[in-house]
Design a protein around this motif. Structure first.
Motif, mmCIF file in Angstrom:
data_model
loop_
_atom_site.group_PDB
_atom_site.id
_atom_site.type_symbol
_atom_site.label_atom_id
_atom_site.label_comp_id
_atom_site.label_asym_id
_atom_site.label_seq_id
_atom_site.Cartn_x
_atom_site.Cartn_y
_atom_site.Cartn_z
ATOM 1 N N ARG A 1 0.825 -1.206 0.000
ATOM 2 C CA ARG A 1 0.000 0.000 0.000
ATOM 3 C C ARG A 1 0.863 1.261 0.000
ATOM 4 N NH1 ARG A 1 -5.368 -0.757 1.554
ATOM 5 N NH2 ARG A 1 -5.875 -2.908 2.035
ATOM 6 N N ILE A 2 2.143 1.110 0.358
ATOM 7 C CA ILE A 2 3.042 2.265 0.409
ATOM 8 C C ILE A 2 4.428 1.865 -0.075
ATOM 9 C CG2 ILE A 2 3.591 1.862 2.854
ATOM 10 C CD1 ILE A 2 3.781 5.021 3.014
ATOM 11 N N ASP A 3 5.052 2.774 -0.793
ATOM 12 C CA ASP A 3 6.442 2.660 -1.218
ATOM 13 C C ASP A 3 7.095 4.017 -0.974
ATOM 14 O OD1 ASP A 3 6.710 -0.074 -2.259
ATOM 15 O OD2 ASP A 3 5.272 0.566 -3.774
ATOM 16 N N SER A 4 8.374 4.128 -1.287
ATOM 17 C CA SER A 4 9.070 5.397 -1.069
ATOM 18 C C SER A 4 10.064 5.642 -2.193
ATOM 19 C CB SER A 4 9.779 5.394 0.286
ATOM 20 O OG SER A 4 10.674 4.304 0.362
ATOM 21 N N THR A 5 10.381 6.907 -2.391
ATOM 22 C CA THR A 5 11.380 7.285 -3.387
ATOM 23 C C THR A 5 12.772 7.165 -2.774
ATOM 24 O OG1 THR A 5 11.374 9.615 -2.739
ATOM 25 C CG2 THR A 5 9.759 8.930 -4.433
ATOM 26 N N ASP A 6 13.786 7.227 -3.630
ATOM 27 C CA ASP A 6 15.166 7.205 -3.139
ATOM 28 C C ASP A 6 15.427 8.386 -2.199
ATOM 29 O OD1 ASP A 6 15.742 4.915 -4.609
ATOM 30 O OD2 ASP A 6 16.632 6.017 -6.284
ATOM 31 N N LYS A 7 14.898 9.574 -2.542
ATOM 32 C CA LYS A 7 15.095 10.757 -1.691
ATOM 33 C C LYS A 7 14.486 10.542 -0.308
ATOM 34 C CE LYS A 7 14.285 14.814 -3.552
ATOM 35 N NZ LYS A 7 13.689 15.894 -4.374
ATOM 36 N N ALA A 8 13.319 9.933 -0.261
ATOM 37 C CA ALA A 8 12.678 9.673 1.035
ATOM 38 C C ALA A 8 13.502 8.666 1.838
ATOM 39 C CB ALA A 8 11.255 9.161 0.832
ATOM 40 N N ARG A 9 13.969 7.619 1.181
ATOM 41 C CA ARG A 9 14.773 6.612 1.896
ATOM 42 C C ARG A 9 16.062 7.228 2.435
ATOM 43 N NH1 ARG A 9 12.433 3.599 -2.242
ATOM 44 N NH2 ARG A 9 14.247 3.786 -3.616
ATOM 45 N N GLY B 1 1.583 -0.014 6.204
ATOM 46 C CA GLY B 1 2.787 -0.716 5.783
ATOM 47 C C GLY B 1 4.019 -0.129 6.450
ATOM 48 N N LEU B 2 5.164 -0.608 5.993
ATOM 49 C CA LEU B 2 6.448 -0.173 6.533
ATOM 50 C C LEU B 2 7.224 0.588 5.468
ATOM 51 C CD1 LEU B 2 7.545 -3.485 8.291
ATOM 52 C CD2 LEU B 2 6.388 -1.521 9.338
ATOM 53 N N VAL B 3 7.906 1.633 5.908
ATOM 54 C CA VAL B 3 8.814 2.377 5.036
ATOM 55 C C VAL B 3 10.193 2.267 5.671
ATOM 56 C CG1 VAL B 3 9.375 4.598 4.007
ATOM 57 C CG2 VAL B 3 6.977 3.974 4.352
ATOM 58 N N GLU B 4 11.095 1.570 4.997
ATOM 59 C CA GLU B 4 12.427 1.308 5.543
ATOM 60 C C GLU B 4 12.344 0.672 6.932
ATOM 61 O OE1 GLU B 4 15.620 1.913 3.667
ATOM 62 O OE2 GLU B 4 13.855 1.554 2.413
ATOM 63 N N GLY B 5 11.332 -0.165 7.120
ATOM 64 C CA GLY B 5 11.167 -0.891 8.375
ATOM 65 C C GLY B 5 10.385 -0.142 9.439
ATOM 66 N N TYR B 6 9.904 1.064 9.140
ATOM 67 C CA TYR B 6 9.185 1.875 10.117
ATOM 68 C C TYR B 6 7.704 1.990 9.756
ATOM 69 C CZ TYR B 6 13.885 2.948 11.572
ATOM 70 O OH TYR B 6 15.180 2.828 12.004
ATOM 71 N N LEU C 1 5.838 7.755 -0.622
ATOM 72 C CA LEU C 1 6.451 8.762 0.237
ATOM 73 C C LEU C 1 7.623 9.396 -0.499
ATOM 74 C CD1 LEU C 1 6.368 10.019 3.104
ATOM 75 C CD2 LEU C 1 8.050 8.283 3.771
ATOM 76 N N ASP C 2 7.621 10.721 -0.558
ATOM 77 C CA ASP C 2 8.653 11.476 -1.249
ATOM 78 C C ASP C 2 9.100 12.617 -0.336
ATOM 79 O OD1 ASP C 2 10.372 12.282 -3.275
ATOM 80 O OD2 ASP C 2 8.798 12.942 -4.640
ATOM 81 N N VAL C 3 10.059 13.412 -0.793
ATOM 82 C CA VAL C 3 10.582 14.542 -0.028
ATOM 83 C C VAL C 3 10.624 15.774 -0.934
ATOM 84 C CG1 VAL C 3 12.618 15.467 1.171
ATOM 85 C CG2 VAL C 3 12.031 13.068 1.398
ATOM 86 N N LEU C 4 10.234 16.907 -0.366
ATOM 87 C CA LEU C 4 10.336 18.189 -1.048
ATOM 88 C C LEU C 4 11.276 19.091 -0.262
ATOM 89 C CD1 LEU C 4 6.546 18.876 -1.732
ATOM 90 C CD2 LEU C 4 8.227 17.933 -3.325
ATOM 91 N N GLU C 5 11.963 19.976 -0.969
ATOM 92 C CA GLU C 5 12.787 20.984 -0.307
ATOM 93 C C GLU C 5 11.864 22.049 0.267
ATOM 94 O OE1 GLU C 5 16.107 20.728 0.120
ATOM 95 O OE2 GLU C 5 16.024 18.826 -0.956
ATOM 96 N N GLY C 6 12.187 22.563 1.444
ATOM 97 C CA GLY C 6 11.399 23.617 2.064
ATOM 98 C C GLY C 6 10.539 23.076 3.180
ATOM 99 N N LYS D 1 13.396 20.366 4.919
ATOM 100 C CA LYS D 1 12.731 19.419 4.021
ATOM 101 C C LYS D 1 11.356 19.068 4.579
ATOM 102 C CE LYS D 1 17.159 17.394 2.703
ATOM 103 N NZ LYS D 1 17.290 18.060 1.449
ATOM 104 N N THR D 2 10.523 18.502 3.729
ATOM 105 C CA THR D 2 9.221 18.020 4.186
ATOM 106 C C THR D 2 8.849 16.756 3.425
ATOM 107 O OG1 THR D 2 6.940 18.651 4.644
ATOM 108 C CG2 THR D 2 7.834 19.412 2.563
ATOM 109 N N PHE D 3 8.280 15.803 4.151
ATOM 110 C CA PHE D 3 7.781 14.600 3.496
ATOM 111 C C PHE D 3 6.484 14.933 2.769
ATOM 112 C CE2 PHE D 3 10.442 12.413 6.691
ATOM 113 C CZ PHE D 3 11.133 11.567 5.837
ATOM 114 N N LYS D 4 6.262 14.270 1.677
ATOM 115 C CA LYS D 4 5.076 14.466 0.839
ATOM 116 C C LYS D 4 4.644 13.100 0.327
ATOM 117 C CE LYS D 4 2.531 16.549 -2.442
ATOM 118 N NZ LYS D 4 1.149 16.633 -2.129
#
Length: 138
Positions: free
Chosen positions: A18-26, A71-76, A95-100, A114-117
């Motif tokens: 149900r959830i995955d993450s980008t390289d920037k988020a990881r 779900g888990l993102v990098e085990g969390y 899950l991604d990350v934005l600058e600001g 940074k902020t998670f998005k």
């Protein structure tokens, strides 16, 4: 006995996350993990933080009754507000990350500028039949 275990693992591995993450988020998660230890995520349904996902030290936030751990993102664990989950239960989260800065300052990544998005997309009909189960808080 071996057949049952193998069968169980193959069924589990065929489930759709149900959830995955980008390289920037990881990468950011690993940075925060080095600074703060074990983490958790919570995405509220509104109020002062909007619907941006928040990252806390594990145990730094307590999900409400019937909130959904999707779900888990990098085990969390990634928790979603119960009402928001009902609205988005047919969507995949990335899950991604934005600058600001995001809408607030409670999340651990805020001091880093940074902020998670989360990006959403609807599951296909096939994916809906193979979704991984959620866990509800009690």
């Amino acid at each position: 006995m071996k057949k049952c275990i193998i069968l169980h693992l193959s069924i589990f591995s065929a489930m759709v996350n149900r959830i995955d993450s980008t390289d920037k988020a990881r990468d950011l998660i690993h940075t925060l993990e080095a600074q703060h230890g074990a983490l958790m995520f919570y995405q509220a349904g509104g109020c002062c933080e909007g619907t941006q996902p928040q990252c806390f030290e594990k145990g730094g936030y307590f999900p409400r009754m019937n909130d959904a751990m999707i779900g888990l993102v990098e085990g969390y664990e990634f928790w979603v507000d119960r009402d928001l989950f009902e609205y988005w239960k047919h969507a995949h989260f990335t899950l991604d990350v934005l600058e600001g800065f995001g809408p607030g300052g409670f999340s651990l990544e805020t001091p880093l500028g940074k902020t998670f998005k989360v990006h959403y997309r609807l599951f296909t009909d096939k994916e809906l039949k193979e979704l991984s189960p959620i866990k509800r808080s009690e």
